[in-house]
Scaffold this active site. Structure first.
Site, PDB file in Angstrom:
ATOM      1  N   ASP A  39       0.823  -1.211   0.000  1.00  0.00           N
ATOM      2  CA  ASP A  39       0.000   0.000   0.000  1.00  0.00           C
ATOM      3  C   ASP A  39       0.859   1.264   0.000  1.00  0.00           C
ATOM      4  OD1 ASP A  39       0.670  -0.773   2.660  1.00  0.00           O
ATOM      5  OD2 ASP A  39      -0.944   0.434   3.500  1.00  0.00           O
TER       6      ASP A  39
ATOM      7  N   ASP B  49       0.359   8.299  11.057  1.00  0.00           N
ATOM      8  CA  ASP B  49      -0.409   7.074  10.771  1.00  0.00           C
ATOM      9  C   ASP B  49      -1.635   6.947  11.679  1.00  0.00           C
ATOM     10  OD1 ASP B  49      -1.229   4.419  10.393  1.00  0.00           O
ATOM     11  OD2 ASP B  49       0.629   3.534  11.147  1.00  0.00           O
TER      12      ASP B  49
ATOM     13  N   GLY C  69       0.830  -3.845  12.748  1.00  0.00           N
ATOM     14  CA  GLY C  69       2.058  -3.061  12.777  1.00  0.00           C
ATOM     15  C   GLY C  69       1.839  -1.584  12.991  1.00  0.00           C
ATOM     16  N   HIS C  70       0.669  -1.230  13.514  1.00  0.00           N
ATOM     17  CA  HIS C  70       0.366   0.203  13.629  1.00  0.00           C
ATOM     18  C   HIS C  70       0.175   0.611  15.082  1.00  0.00           C
ATOM     19  CE1 HIS C  70      -0.321   0.633   9.262  1.00  0.00           C
ATOM     20  NE2 HIS C  70      -0.759  -0.605   9.355  1.00  0.00           N
TER      21      HIS C  70
HETATM   22 ZN   LIG Z   1       0.362   1.188   5.150  1.00  0.00          ZN
HETATM   23 ZN   LIG Z   2       2.876  -0.631   6.258  1.00  0.00          ZN
END
Ligand SMILES: [Zn+2]
Ligand SMILES: [Zn+2]
Length: 552
Positions: A75, A193, A365-366
């Site tokens: 992405d 993010d 992973g965020h």
């Molecule tokens: Zn991403």
């Molecule tokens: Zn990523």
């Protein structure tokens, strides 16, 4: 007098998960951060993936200086082949991202013409009016970077995808000391993010997953199959570590994963004793309890290895009772149904299936809310724009920023296509540019007007009826009764009678002009209209009617 203005133009990823792309513009310099794909939803039949609309960049191609990549997830890099083939600008990426991009561009035969640059953290470089420095962030792929972009107006920090993991697989946590140094003189704008901005607390460490995989692989009596993202190198490392520990060999199925494992091993991002990774042909000769298969398909992608295996139509691998399948990923929004169907099919083949809902075989992973706060507290930006998330994630993240002291009007929720002009003390949305979906299907790309997908939707719902009419080439007279074929419209046994009556109806329509000579187009629309109307009257449905007039 030239006005000091920084323009911030999200081209993808704001209001959706995927196809991340952000343009920053100052004077005659534009830099682009990331060029990702979005995986198609189920209402996009026949779409491989979706990429950002880059018409704004193409219109301003002379000013676009570079594309800067935060990390190697699809992405964020997946659209590069399509973007670079239209706009061949330099690309800057960390070492592993560079490796993944190279694999991708090679597949598209674009590697030779591309201008790729490897960037190490702590090494600033200039692009146009901007100076960029990478700082390490922790994410679900090695070599993920945040960007400190100094502009004539002030420092801009783009976190990329990140979380705060003190025990990551590669031992390289988010680099707070670099971040503290880079932000010491104040930060104009933070782009951060937002994917998990609704999730309370802290995201668990990757270490938890390593322990779970170790337990499952250690206890498995038969073969183990692990499906994950082809780019999730750290997860593959965890699988390999467990395989080595329990005396198993690892084999890889799925083209993108085979390529990535080869690349990551060559570059030293995947480490395993020689002979650990073996070809599938060799693995099939080993006892089942000595094998771990790494496979693509954790998102239920229809052509992937795992989905083929789950359907019993993979050419080399079939499930046998006693197999353990671990789906080490969670579905990207929109893919839930595909993933559940795959899990159901694996159970039907008598596999034992472990996935993130029932075992700790995946952490995302965020950053969760407490980590997002930590980032805001460190960077202390004057302006804040949440990136990477559905609209509600962006709103939630903006709220967090306000609660951390960012001024109400300075925490700005933008969507793809908004053009924000930022001065030293004001942010205003001044324009909107095209930033819709561009669909990719095989080698074809098409824009956002939706006609192709609407047509496919109609074909899927209503089916198609084909009418063939033969006319005499010299007299123009209809030669015999129109013949009809249908597909996806009605059940075959009831359709014979219906199609016969439809043919009669078409014939009556053809007799109506009373000797007036019709050209082929007129004949075609006469037939199509009468058939459409008749079928609607009979069935209340509107199949696509294709009429073919042939001269004999
Ligand atoms: Zn991403
Ligand atoms: Zn990523």
């Amino acid at each position: 007098m030239s006005r000091e203005v920084l323009r911030v133009i999200p081209l993808g990823g704001l209001g959706e998960i995927g196809k991340n792309m952000m343009a920053l513009e100052y004077g005659d310099s534009i830099v682009v951060v990331d060029a990702g794909v979005l995986f198609p939803r189920e209402d996009m039949p026949g779409v491989d993936f979706v990429i950002p609309d880059i018409s704004y960049l193409l219109e301003n191609r002379d000013r676009v200086r570079a594309i800067i990549i935060t990390h190697g997830h699809e992405d964020h890099i997946g659209a590069l082949p399509y973007v670079l083939s239209q706009l061949n600008v330099p690309v800057y990426a960390s070492r592993l991202s560079h490796g993944l991009i190279s694999v991708k561009l090679k597949e598209h035969r674009l590697l030779g013409d591309s201008r790729l640059n490897v960037v190490e953290p702590h090494t600033p470089f200039s692009v146009g009016e901007f100076t960029v420095e990478f700082f390490r962030v922790c994410h679900s792929i090695p070599d993920a970077m945040g960007l400190a972009i100094s502009t004539p107006l002030g420092m801009v920090v783009h976190t990329g995808d990140f979380k705060i993991d003190h025990t990551p697989v590669d031992g390289k946590p988010t680099d707070f000391s670099a971040l503290a140094r880079l932000t010491a003189d104040g930060v104009l704008l933070l782009l951060s993010d937002s994917t998990y901005a609704e999730v309370e607390g802290y995201t668990p460490s990757e270490q938890v997953v390593g322990e779970a995989l170790d337990r499952v692989i250690g206890a498995a009596e038969g073969r183990v199959m692990v499906a994950t993202f082809a780019s999730l190198i750290s997860r593959m490392q965890q699988v390999m570590d467990a395989a080595v520990k329990y005396g198993r060999k690892v084999t890889v199925v799925g083209r993108s994963m085979v390529n990535n494992v080869k690349m990551a091993t060559n570059m030293g991002y995947l480490k395993a004793p020689a002979g650990t990774i073996i070809p599938l042909s060799e693995a099939l000769d080993l006892p089942l309890n000595q094998i771990v298969i790494l496979a693509t398909g954790a998102q239920g992608e229809p052509t992937s290895a795992l989905v083929r295996i789950s359907n019993g139509d993979h050419q080399d691998v079939e499930i046998v009772p006693g197999d353990t399948v671990i789906i080490s990923a969670s579905p990207i929004p929109g893919n839930e149904t595909l993933v559940s169907r795959t899990i159901d099919n694996l159970y039907r083949q008598k596999a034992r299936v472990l996935h993130s809902k029932i075992a700790l075989v995946h952490v995302h992973g965020h950053a969760s809310r407490e980590e997002l706060k930590m980032m805001l507290a460190m960077v202390k930006p004057k302006f804040f724009i949440p990136v990477h998330g559905e609209y509600r994630h962006l709103v939630a993240h903006a709220e967090i920023a306000r609660s951390m002291g960012v001024a109400e009007e300075n925490a700005m929720v933008l969507e793809d296509g908004d053009v924000l002009e930022l001065t030293a003390d004001h942010g205003t949305i001044v324009d909107r540019i095209p930033a819709g979906h561009v669909y990719v299907n095989g080698r074809r790309m098409w824009g956002d007007d939706g006609k192709v997908l609407a047509e496919r939707g109609r074909l899927a719902r209503e089916g198609v009826v084909t009418v063939v009419v033969s006319v005499d080439a010299s007299s123009g007279k209809v030669v015999n009764a129109p013949s009809l074929l249908s597909s996806g419209f009605v059940e075959l046994d009831e359709s014979a009678d219906l199609l016969e009556r439809t043919s009669e109806e078409a014939q009556i329509a053809l007799e109506q002009p009373n000797g007036r000579h019709l050209d082929l187009d007129e004949l075609r629309s006469l037939v199509s209209n009468s058939v459409s109307k008749f079928l609607y009257d009979e069935t209340r449905r509107r199949p696509k009617v294709l009429t073919h007039i042939q001269e004999v």
